[in-house]
Design a protein around this motif. Structure first.
Motif, PDB file in Angstrom:
ATOM      1  N   UNK A   1      95.081  27.175  14.225  1.00 41.29           N
ATOM      2  CA  UNK A   1      94.017  26.701  13.348  1.00 41.29           C
ATOM      3  C   UNK A   1      92.931  25.955  14.089  1.00 41.29           C
ATOM      4  N   UNK A   2      93.317  25.100  15.028  1.00 35.84           N
ATOM      5  CA  UNK A   2      92.323  24.304  15.748  1.00 35.84           C
ATOM      6  C   UNK A   2      91.424  25.188  16.611  1.00 35.84           C
TER       7      UNK A   2
ATOM      8  N   UNK B   1      86.483  27.728  17.669  1.00 37.26           N
ATOM      9  CA  UNK B   1      86.077  28.712  18.671  1.00 37.26           C
ATOM     10  C   UNK B   1      86.459  28.328  20.080  1.00 37.26           C
ATOM     11  N   UNK B   2      87.196  27.223  20.244  1.00 36.62           N
ATOM     12  CA  UNK B   2      87.596  26.768  21.565  1.00 36.62           C
ATOM     13  C   UNK B   2      88.846  27.495  22.047  1.00 36.62           C
ATOM     14  N   UNK B   3      89.015  27.538  23.348  1.00 36.19           N
ATOM     15  CA  UNK B   3      90.263  28.031  23.917  1.00 36.19           C
ATOM     16  C   UNK B   3      91.368  27.016  23.661  1.00 36.19           C
TER      17      UNK B   3
ATOM     18  N   UNK C   1      92.844  31.145  27.056  1.00 41.36           N
ATOM     19  CA  UNK C   1      92.725  32.134  25.997  1.00 41.36           C
ATOM     20  C   UNK C   1      92.401  31.478  24.658  1.00 41.36           C
ATOM     21  N   UNK C   2      91.602  32.158  23.849  1.00 45.11           N
ATOM     22  CA  UNK C   2      91.484  31.789  22.442  1.00 45.11           C
ATOM     23  C   UNK C   2      92.694  32.346  21.709  1.00 45.11           C
ATOM     24  N   UNK C   3      93.070  31.717  20.626  1.00 46.23           N
ATOM     25  CA  UNK C   3      94.223  32.192  19.885  1.00 46.23           C
ATOM     26  C   UNK C   3      93.902  33.504  19.171  1.00 46.23           C
TER      27      UNK C   3
ATOM     28  N   UNK D   1      90.803  37.137  15.449  1.00 44.72           N
ATOM     29  CA  UNK D   1      90.747  37.829  14.161  1.00 44.72           C
ATOM     30  C   UNK D   1      89.488  37.437  13.395  1.00 44.72           C
ATOM     31  N   UNK D   2      89.193  36.147  13.354  1.00 47.38           N
ATOM     32  CA  UNK D   2      87.996  35.701  12.637  1.00 47.38           C
ATOM     33  C   UNK D   2      86.731  36.255  13.282  1.00 47.38           C
ATOM     34  N   UNK D   3      86.680  36.249  14.607  1.00 48.60           N
ATOM     35  CA  UNK D   3      85.503  36.771  15.297  1.00 48.60           C
ATOM     36  C   UNK D   3      85.308  38.256  15.026  1.00 48.60           C
TER      37      UNK D   3
END
Length: 312
Positions: A195-196, A201-203, A255-257, A262-264
């Motif tokens: 979630x964070x 948008x942070x890694x 890495x981003x989660x 998915x959101x991007x």
């Protein structure tokens, strides 16, 4: 040589499949993405790893009727698609097929058990990370370890044989007789970072580097750990801290989660499997989980606005 089906060949599924194919196995990638299938069929699967890239020849399809009965089916579909993909592929699964889920969240193993006619269903947890950069091209974030275990409380001979198969193909793995403890450990990382990362948008490393966000991630982890403990899986506070420190110091920190990706990409997230099912258990046990509820509500709101075509 084993005949292997990758059920859900997104980023991680494609990477697993590519490495297993390089290991000499007969691998088929199954994905709903037609562009990915066409790219892999025409040019092979490109794996980018440690600054270099290579092409792996591998079969790919989006048609369930193309699937021959496999010896091993590895489920790496999003949890939102588990039931659909299991029903699509059920005609190819037989009593001799071994199945293993490497999926996020709770509930996937139960769905697979209900949908597939085989008793050989194992659980998997992996620290591997990957990004599908474009159709036919996957980037690996390092050869991190995986765990394989029976869903019951015993060490499975089949788990040991799969460990040998994975490790020989460059996917380091070990067998465990404490699968559900390991499952919850991975889930704690997911609730802390999914979630964070998704909302900012942070890694993973970027979240950990901001004290305010790191504090939220820590509270989410502690709440989920309390729910796990109520269900019989207990982690000491120092072990919880070690989980966060371990992932931040690993290659996954860059890495981003998957929830953020998915959101991007405008896709539904796994918020229900990662947050919702823990919240449900917390409510039944009378355990307050305000941080988890807040993160889940924000993700659901972001996703609703995005899928409705509005501004998130």
């Amino acid at each position: 040589m084993a005949k292997i089906l990758i059920a859900g060949a997104g980023a991680l599924g494609s990477l697993f499949g590519g490495l297993l194919a390089e290991g000499g196995h007969d691998v088929t990638l199954f994905t709903r993405r037609r562009d990915h299938v066409e790219a892999v069929r025409s040019k092979g699967l490109r794996i980018i790893e440690e600054g270099a890239s290579r092409i792996v020849a591998i079969a790919a399809t989006d048609n369930p009727q193309d699937i021959e009965p496999p010896d091993l089916a590895i489920v790496l579909a999003k949890s939102t698609a588990t039931q659909v993909i299991c029903r699509q592929l059920a005609p190819s699964i037989h009593a001799g097929t071994t199945c293993i889920s490497f999926q996020n969240g709770l509930g996937n193993e139960e769905i697979i058990t209900a949908e597939w006619p085989t008793g050989q269903i194992l659980g998997g947890i992996t620290s591997m990370g990957a990004t599908l950069e474009t159709a036919g091209q996957v980037r690996s974030y390092g050869r991190l370890p995986s765990l394989i275990g029976a869903l019951g409380a015993r060490l499975s001979d089949r788990a040991n044989s799969l460990v040998a198969l994975f490790t020989a193909s460059g996917l380091p793995a070990t067998a465990t007789d404490r699968f559900w403890e390991a499952k919850w450990q991975k889930l704690l990382m997911n609730v802390a970072m999914s979630g964070t990362s998704a909302l900012t948008g942070l890694t993973i490393g970027g979240v950990a580097a901001m004290p305010s966000l790191a504090a939220i991630a820590g509270r989410a982890l502690e709440e989920a750990a309390a729910v796990a403990s109520a269900g019989g899986v207990t982690l000491a506070p120092q072990a919880q801290r070690a989980l966060l420190d371990g992932i931040v110091s690993s290659g996954a920190a860059r890495n981003k989660t998957s929830m953020r990706r998915d959101l991007e990409a405008g896709r539904p997230t796994e918020v229900e499997a990662i947050y919702g099912r823990i919240i449900d258990r917390a409510q039944r046990a009378g355990i307050p989980v305000p941080t988890l509820e807040t993160l889940a509500a924000l993700i659901e709101g972001f996703e609703h606005a995005m899928l409705a075509g509005g501004e998130p």
